[in-house]
Design a protein around this motif. Structure first.
Motif, PDB file in Angstrom:
ATOM      1  N   LEU A  13     -11.751 -71.700 -20.973  1.00  0.00           N
ATOM      2  CA  LEU A  13     -12.003 -73.136 -20.941  1.00  0.00           C
ATOM      3  C   LEU A  13     -11.968 -73.732 -22.332  1.00  0.00           C
ATOM      4  O   LEU A  13     -12.405 -73.114 -23.307  1.00  0.00           O
ATOM      5  CB  LEU A  13     -13.383 -73.413 -20.309  1.00  0.00           C
ATOM      6  CG  LEU A  13     -13.576 -72.985 -18.862  1.00  0.00           C
ATOM      7  CD1 LEU A  13     -15.002 -73.283 -18.425  1.00  0.00           C
ATOM      8  CD2 LEU A  13     -12.583 -73.691 -17.954  1.00  0.00           C
ATOM      9  N   THR A  20     -17.390 -80.067 -18.714  1.00  0.00           N
ATOM     10  CA  THR A  20     -17.242 -80.545 -17.334  1.00  0.00           C
ATOM     11  C   THR A  20     -17.814 -79.529 -16.359  1.00  0.00           C
ATOM     12  O   THR A  20     -18.531 -79.895 -15.412  1.00  0.00           O
ATOM     13  CB  THR A  20     -15.760 -80.801 -17.009  1.00  0.00           C
ATOM     14  OG1 THR A  20     -15.237 -81.778 -17.920  1.00  0.00           O
ATOM     15  CG2 THR A  20     -15.600 -81.309 -15.585  1.00  0.00           C
ATOM     16  N   ARG A  21     -17.508 -78.274 -16.552  1.00  0.00           N
ATOM     17  CA  ARG A  21     -18.047 -77.232 -15.668  1.00  0.00           C
ATOM     18  C   ARG A  21     -19.576 -77.212 -15.728  1.00  0.00           C
ATOM     19  O   ARG A  21     -20.242 -77.102 -14.701  1.00  0.00           O
ATOM     20  CB  ARG A  21     -17.487 -75.866 -16.082  1.00  0.00           C
ATOM     21  CG  ARG A  21     -17.943 -74.727 -15.165  1.00  0.00           C
ATOM     22  CD  ARG A  21     -17.446 -73.389 -15.694  1.00  0.00           C
ATOM     23  NE  ARG A  21     -17.749 -72.314 -14.762  1.00  0.00           N
ATOM     24  CZ  ARG A  21     -18.934 -71.700 -14.672  1.00  0.00           C
ATOM     25  NH1 ARG A  21     -19.940 -72.092 -15.454  1.00  0.00           N
ATOM     26  NH2 ARG A  21     -19.115 -70.726 -13.797  1.00  0.00           N
ATOM     27  N   TYR A  59     -12.667 -75.462 -11.125  1.00  0.00           N
ATOM     28  CA  TYR A  59     -13.644 -74.538 -11.717  1.00  0.00           C
ATOM     29  C   TYR A  59     -14.280 -73.600 -10.694  1.00  0.00           C
ATOM     30  O   TYR A  59     -14.731 -72.500 -11.057  1.00  0.00           O
ATOM     31  CB  TYR A  59     -14.734 -75.333 -12.442  1.00  0.00           C
ATOM     32  CG  TYR A  59     -14.204 -76.212 -13.551  1.00  0.00           C
ATOM     33  CD1 TYR A  59     -13.805 -75.666 -14.761  1.00  0.00           C
ATOM     34  CD2 TYR A  59     -14.071 -77.585 -13.361  1.00  0.00           C
ATOM     35  CE1 TYR A  59     -13.296 -76.474 -15.776  1.00  0.00           C
ATOM     36  CE2 TYR A  59     -13.564 -78.395 -14.367  1.00  0.00           C
ATOM     37  CZ  TYR A  59     -13.180 -77.836 -15.568  1.00  0.00           C
ATOM     38  OH  TYR A  59     -12.660 -78.630 -16.575  1.00  0.00           O
TER      39      TYR A  59
END
Length: 259
Positions: A13, A20-21, A59
């Motif tokens: 990532l 965001t995750r 994700y």
């Protein structure tokens, strides 16, 4: 397991992707605390995190994978909320941690009593794959406790026969059980009693430098009554027989009856 059943490896990532995750996981964790994992939907998580469906599924392949990430998140949060665990190196530091846990639970009103324990009770039956995540999550919590007990053992504060793994597991079980009962009764007494018992068990492995006298030993002793000297009975007297050589008492003559 065949390679066809293995989950596809996700690319590393970026900083933005990691943020965001993390936002998705935090939103799912907050909803699970409020209503439980079973009643938390993907759409609600998406709305809470303000992400699109495509972003969420980028994700996480499904809800189960998302909840396994929530388990890991809650384990980390539990460690952060109990920072005293990192400083455990004595019985006194364990008691300080105990006081902080009881105070925190009481001030919070037992809401979200134990997110990790609550997730475990839900996911262990509905998602068998979550078990490994739960084991890892509780392992993160156990690690600083075990490290502290090992440090106590190395310093001589605990005897060599103490088992840090068993004592750490007992402390965790006491915490989770105490939190649950305190949540039901809405009072801290069960949590206090459970943690006190677990810490007393750990303290029982402290080396004894000297044996303190027992209350019975320190109590004043009562003087013994003087012994009574008894003359041993002869064989004849013991059997109840009258010796033939013993003098007989003469009989008194009877008086005539008055007319």
């Amino acid at each position: 397991m065949s390679t066809a059943t293995l989950p596809a490896r996700r690319p590393a990532l970026t900083a933005k992707g990691a943020a965001t995750r993390a936002r998705i996981v935090e939103a799912a964790a907050a909803l699970a605390r409020q209503r439980g994992a079973a009643r938390t939907s993907i759409d609600e998580v998406r709305a809470e995190a303000q992400v699109s469906a495509s972003q969420l599924y980028h994700y996480f392949s499904d809800k189960n994978e998302l909840m396994r990430a929530v388990v890991e998140h809650e384990a980390v949060v539990a460690i952060e909320e109990q920072s005293q665990l990192a400083a455990v190196d004595s019985i006194e530091s364990l008691r300080a941690w105990r006081d902080a846990v009881v105070d925190h639970a009481g001030r919070r009103g037992f809401r979200g009593w134990s997110p990790l324990g609550s997730l475990a009770s839900e996911l262990i039956d509905t998602d068998p794959d979550a078990r490994s995540g739960l084991v890892d999550g509780f392992g993160l919590w156990l690690a600083p406790v075990r490290a502290g007990l090992l440090a106590m053992q190395a310093s001589g504060a605990l005897r060599p026969d103490a088992d840090p793994d068993a004592l750490a597991a007992g402390l965790l079980a006491s915490l989770q059980g105490g939190l649950l009962v305190s949540r039901v009764l809405e009072e801290t007494a069960p949590l206090e009693a459970a943690l006190d018992a677990a810490i007393a068990r750990i303290e029982s492995f402290a080396p004894r430098t000297s044996l303190a006298p027992s209350p019975a030993d320190s109590a004043p002793r009562q003087p013994l009554a003087p012994a009574v000297r008894r003359t041993p009975a002869s064989p004849a007297r013991a059997s109840g027989a009258v010796p033939t050589s013993a003098p007989r008492t003469p009989l008194r003559p009877r008086r005539p009856l008055a007319r």
